[in-house]
Structure formats: C-alpha cells, structure tokens
Design a protein around this motif. Structure first.
Motif, PDB file in Angstrom:
ATOM      1  N   GLU A 122       4.500  -9.121  -0.848  1.00 57.51           N
ATOM      2  CA  GLU A 122       4.999  -9.425   1.092  1.00 57.51           C
ATOM      3  C   GLU A 122       4.640  -8.325   1.823  1.00 57.51           C
ATOM      4  O   GLU A 122       4.297  -7.331   0.879  1.00 57.51           O
ATOM      5  N   PRO A 123       3.297  -8.381   2.632  1.00 57.51           N
ATOM      6  CA  PRO A 123       2.407  -8.161   3.327  1.00 57.51           C
ATOM      7  C   PRO A 123       2.951  -7.250   3.908  1.00 57.51           C
ATOM      8  O   PRO A 123       4.152  -6.754   4.298  1.00 57.51           O
ATOM      9  N   GLY A 124       2.660  -6.086   4.288  1.00 64.91           N
ATOM     10  CA  GLY A 124       3.063  -4.622   4.171  1.00 64.91           C
ATOM     11  C   GLY A 124       4.041  -3.716   3.781  1.00 64.91           C
ATOM     12  O   GLY A 124       4.585  -2.424   4.555  1.00 64.91           O
ATOM     13  N   ARG A 125       4.521  -4.232   2.552  1.00 68.44           N
ATOM     14  CA  ARG A 125       5.907  -4.081   1.660  1.00 68.44           C
ATOM     15  C   ARG A 125       5.059  -3.794   0.014  1.00 68.44           C
ATOM     16  O   ARG A 125       5.329  -4.122  -0.515  1.00 68.44           O
ATOM     17  N   MET A 126       4.804  -2.758   0.196  1.00 70.06           N
ATOM     18  CA  MET A 126       3.921  -1.583  -1.046  1.00 70.06           C
ATOM     19  C   MET A 126       5.101  -1.715  -2.192  1.00 70.06           C
ATOM     20  O   MET A 126       6.442  -1.072  -1.655  1.00 70.06           O
ATOM     21  N   LEU A 127       5.452  -1.722  -3.769  1.00 71.91           N
ATOM     22  CA  LEU A 127       6.068  -1.223  -4.554  1.00 71.91           C
ATOM     23  C   LEU A 127       6.260  -0.213  -4.392  1.00 71.91           C
ATOM     24  O   LEU A 127       5.532   0.570  -3.572  1.00 71.91           O
ATOM     25  N   PRO A 128       7.622   0.470  -4.070  1.00 71.77           N
ATOM     26  CA  PRO A 128       7.662   2.020  -3.875  1.00 71.77           C
ATOM     27  C   PRO A 128       7.251   2.822  -5.012  1.00 71.77           C
ATOM     28  O   PRO A 128       7.325   2.151  -6.245  1.00 71.77           O
ATOM     29  N   ALA A 129       6.465   4.005  -4.511  1.00 73.97           N
ATOM     30  CA  ALA A 129       5.829   4.943  -5.097  1.00 73.97           C
ATOM     31  C   ALA A 129       7.039   4.956  -6.455  1.00 73.97           C
ATOM     32  O   ALA A 129       6.158   5.147  -7.922  1.00 73.97           O
ATOM     33  N   ALA A 130       8.263   5.426  -6.691  1.00 72.55           N
ATOM     34  CA  ALA A 130       8.525   5.457  -7.887  1.00 72.55           C
ATOM     35  C   ALA A 130       8.313   4.348  -8.601  1.00 72.55           C
ATOM     36  O   ALA A 130       8.476   4.882  -9.637  1.00 72.55           O
TER      37      ALA A 130
END
Length: 461
Positions: free
Chosen positions: A409-417
């Motif tokens: 989804e645009p603007g929602r990068m996979l969480p860093a963890a």
C-alpha cells in the motif's frame, strides 16, 4: 533544490541532470532511513541467493585480480571490474525474486541501483553515506520516469526493472562521481541508448541477467560520460528517441511535467515508497498468496478444487499450471497458492530441491483453476487484487479476497522489524550471528564507513 517544472523546451533528461548535479540537493532523514532499510533487505536477498542453483551462472565474470584493479563482491569470493561487479551483484540481488519493488517504476529499483552505486563507491573510495544518497537519487529518477511511462510501458512487454532501472543506476553513479550537469545529462542519454529488457524473460535466468546488465550499463554510462562520451540532450523526447520507441507514442502526448512535480521535496522512497517482499516469488502472486494463507492450513486430500481469480494484467505472466523449474515456479500462481494453502506461507525452501515436483505439489496443481477477476483498472494498484476460493471434499466453500498484499500500500512500508527478520533469515545459512548483526548495524547506522567495509562483512566465512 525544488524543481516544480522545467524551463520551456528544456529536455527532460537535462532537467534531471541539473537536479542530480546540484550542490543544493539535500536528502531528508526519513528518505535516508527508508533507503537504509531497502539496502539491508537487498544485501540479505543477495547473500541468500547462494541457495539458488543458478548462483554460479555469472562465474565467467569473476576473477582473482589484485585490489586496486577490481572490486570484491557481495556474499561471494573473487573480484570483478567495476561494471562487472555491478552486474554480478545486481544479478544476485534479483536472482531469488525476493528483492523489493516500487509502484511508479513497476519494477525492482534497489537490485539495479544499489549494486551500481556500491561498485562505483568501492572503486573511488566513496563512503556509505555517499552510497545511500546516490541510491536515493537514482530511485527518484527511476520512479519519476516510471510515473509517466507506466502502465503502458509495462503492458507493451518491457521489463521496467531493466529498461527504467538503467536510468536510476546511471543517475546514482553520476551523483556519486560528482559529475557536473552536462556530463550527468550525457550519462542519462547514454542510459537511454543502453536500455533493454523484456518480460518474455520472466521465469528464466534471463530476467535477473537483464537486471544485472542494467546495473552494469548504468555504471558504464556514468564512467563514459566522465571520460567525455556524449548523447543527445533530447534522447527521451526525440522523434526516434526513448519515448517514441519504448512507448509507441508521440512523446508530446506523455505527461512529462508529472515527472518533475515536487522534485527535491517529495521523495518516492517515502511515498509511494519501497515495497519489501514477504515471499520469495513474483510480486504478482502475493495477493493470492495472502488470500490462501488466510485459509490455511489445509490438507491436499481434503481439497477438491482451488479457484484463483487474478487481474488479467497479473495473470498474463503468472498463470503457469505446470512449472518446469524452481525459477519457473516463482512465477506460478498455482504453485505458490498451493504452498500457502498447505503451509500458511511461502518460503525459500519451496523453490529448492525440485519442491515443485513433489507429490503434494503435483496433486494441488491438478486441482487448481485460474480465471480473470472483475476489477477496476484505473491505476497500477488496482491490478493487484486477487481472490482464492477452495471447495473441499466435504462440501464446504472457503473464500478470501486480498485487494493488495501487505507492505504494498502506498506510503506504508513493511515494518522495520519484519525487514530485519527477513534479512536475518536470508543470511543465516551463510553468516555467523555476530557477523550478520555487525553487517545489519553497519547498514542501518550508515556514516563515514567505506563501501569496502560493507563488502568485507558479506564475504563467505
């Protein structure tokens, strides 16, 4: 440096070149943070590529030359020339099809751009901070070109990771080399001349090879421009230039100003962002995988039929009912959905040791049907919707639809963890825990360290 638009009549690549070469160009902290996570992910997938049976295909380009005349490689022994190091590392980054993608580009930016700027930095002694900034610039150029070329460019059969990625590699390399605007423009024009790559390669080793060639071509374009090579300033808009050839359209019909809106203030690494893959296979299968995983775990003997609905633009290259190899299986929505239904996920081991020919895989493939989904087609994002329906032997019907896979989804990068966990899983078979942690911390805390420092930590133990 903010460019709301180009001066009247100025060629697009010239405007990009002035921005790339500007001393005022500043990379925001959040852009660098996203860049580091994307680089960490790509270093992980490159080291993890040692699992692939195709890993040694590029061995003819590796030698044992002395330092100073060649570069070390990511996760493998030996050395190569600067452009060949970019080629080999880019091939490895894309080999598992586990590397990131980007929506505007409609391709895989980091696998092309990062190896290119890393190789140039190692050659010229650049710092890792310089690498990150050059990478961010390269992604920006590739994403903005993709914004005006896609989806038509993709639909015509071009492979944007290569055909557009070469511009990003050239832009990043030119920035790292400190080229002035005129020579940066020449590098971009040479990238237009060097561009190639077709979607017919999907499911074969030609796909990661053409991505590798794009990285090498970007490096060569920048080095040739530094040495005085030239290209047409209007190589993009010329009557026989890139846009006409690759789009089959009058370049004046393309929304060229779209590529320049917010340049320098709005960054593609943040929005729409980089898409980090959770599954080591073609991104066009991921929504279907998530739909299947939500229905898992099921037993093969309890399934009567599996019906997968995909957008026709996705179905064209992933409707593969009889995958012939591990690589081909990465592009088979039938196979990847089967694995997700049985195990609740898809992992690297599903594409090793002829897993696609196992008894349960063959049985599941025989029960699976793929059809077009009734969905809008107003944007590239609309094309990722997928549904899976399972009819069981006891008469039940199980169904799940996924509009878009997680992290896409645009603007929602996979969480860093999750990105860090993926990196650790990829490198675990090859790097000791302390070395893997040191490499992770080096990338996420990038400063004045050199490209050589990163490369040394990736070497086989």
């Amino acid at each position: 440096m903010d460019h709301a638009g180009a001066p009247t009549g100025e060629p697009l690549l010239t405007t990009f070149a002035r921005w790339i070469a500007s001393e005022d160009l500043a990379i925001p902290d959040d852009v660098r943070r996203h860049a580091r996570l994307a680089i960490l992910d790509t270093v992980g997938t490159t080291i993890g590529a040692r699992l692939s049976p195709d890993f040694d295909q590029v061995s003819p380009f590796i030698d044992e030359a002395e330092p100073g005349t060649s570069s070390p490689l990511i996760g493998r022994a030996g050395r190569a020339s600067t452009s060949d190091a970019a080629f080999i590392n880019s091939f490895g980054a894309h080999l598992l099809d586990f590397d990131d993608s980007q929506g505007d580009m409609a391709g895989h930016p980091t696998a092309v751009i990062f190896p290119a700027v890393l190789a140039v930095a190692e050659r010229d002694g650049g710092s890792l901070r310089d690498v990150v900034d050059a990478y961010a610039v390269g992604v920006e150029v590739a994403a903005r070109l993709g914004r005006i070329l896609n989806p038509d460019h993709y639909d015509l059969g071009w492979h944007p990771s290569a055909t557009i990625g070469v511009f990003g590699a050239a832009a990043g390399a030119a920035r790292l080399l400190g080229l002035d605007a005129a020579r940066t423009q020449a590098a971009l024009s040479l990238a237009a001349a060097f561009s190639s790559g077709i979607k017919a390669s999907f499911g074969t080793s030609a796909k990661p090879l053409q991505v590798g060639r794009a990285a090498a071509s970007g490096v060569q374009a920048a080095l040739l421009a530094r040495a005085g090579a030239t290209g047409r300033e209007n190589a993009f808009e010329h009557a026989q230039g890139y846009a006409r050839v690759f789009e089959r359209k009058d370049p004046q019909a393309l929304p060229l100003t779209t590529a320049l809106e917010g340049l320098g203030t709005e960054w593609a690494l943040v929005h729409p962002g980089i898409i980090i893959k959770q599954y080591p296979c073609c991104g066009s299968t991921h929504s279907a995988i998530e739909s299947a995983a939500a229905l898992a775990p099921l037993r093969c003997e309890d399934i009567e039929q599996v019906l997968i609905h995909l957008h026709p633009k996705r179905r064209g290259h992933v409707d593969r009912p009889d995958p012939r190899s591990e690589l081909d299986a990465k592009f088979s929505v039938q196979y990847t959905v089967a694995r997700a239904l049985l195990a609740g996920t898809v992992t690297l081991t599903d594409f090793a040791d002829s897993a696609h020919r196992s008894a349960d895989a063959v049985a599941m493939l025989a029960k699976t049907v793929v059809a077009d989904i009734d969905a809008p087609d107003t944007s590239v994002a609309d094309r990722y919707v997928a549904s899976v329906t399972v009819r069981t032997t006891d008469g039940r019907s199980l169904h799940r639809t996924t509009p878009v896979a997680s992290g896409r989804e645009p603007g929602r990068m996979l969480p860093a963890a999750k990105i860090i966990a993926k990196y650790e899983n990829c490198v675990a078979p090859y790097l000791a825990t302390d070395r893997a942690a040191a490499l992770r911390d080096l990338i996420l805390g990038i400063g004045a360290e050199s490209a050589g420092d990163l490369l040394r930590l990736t070497q086989p133990e």
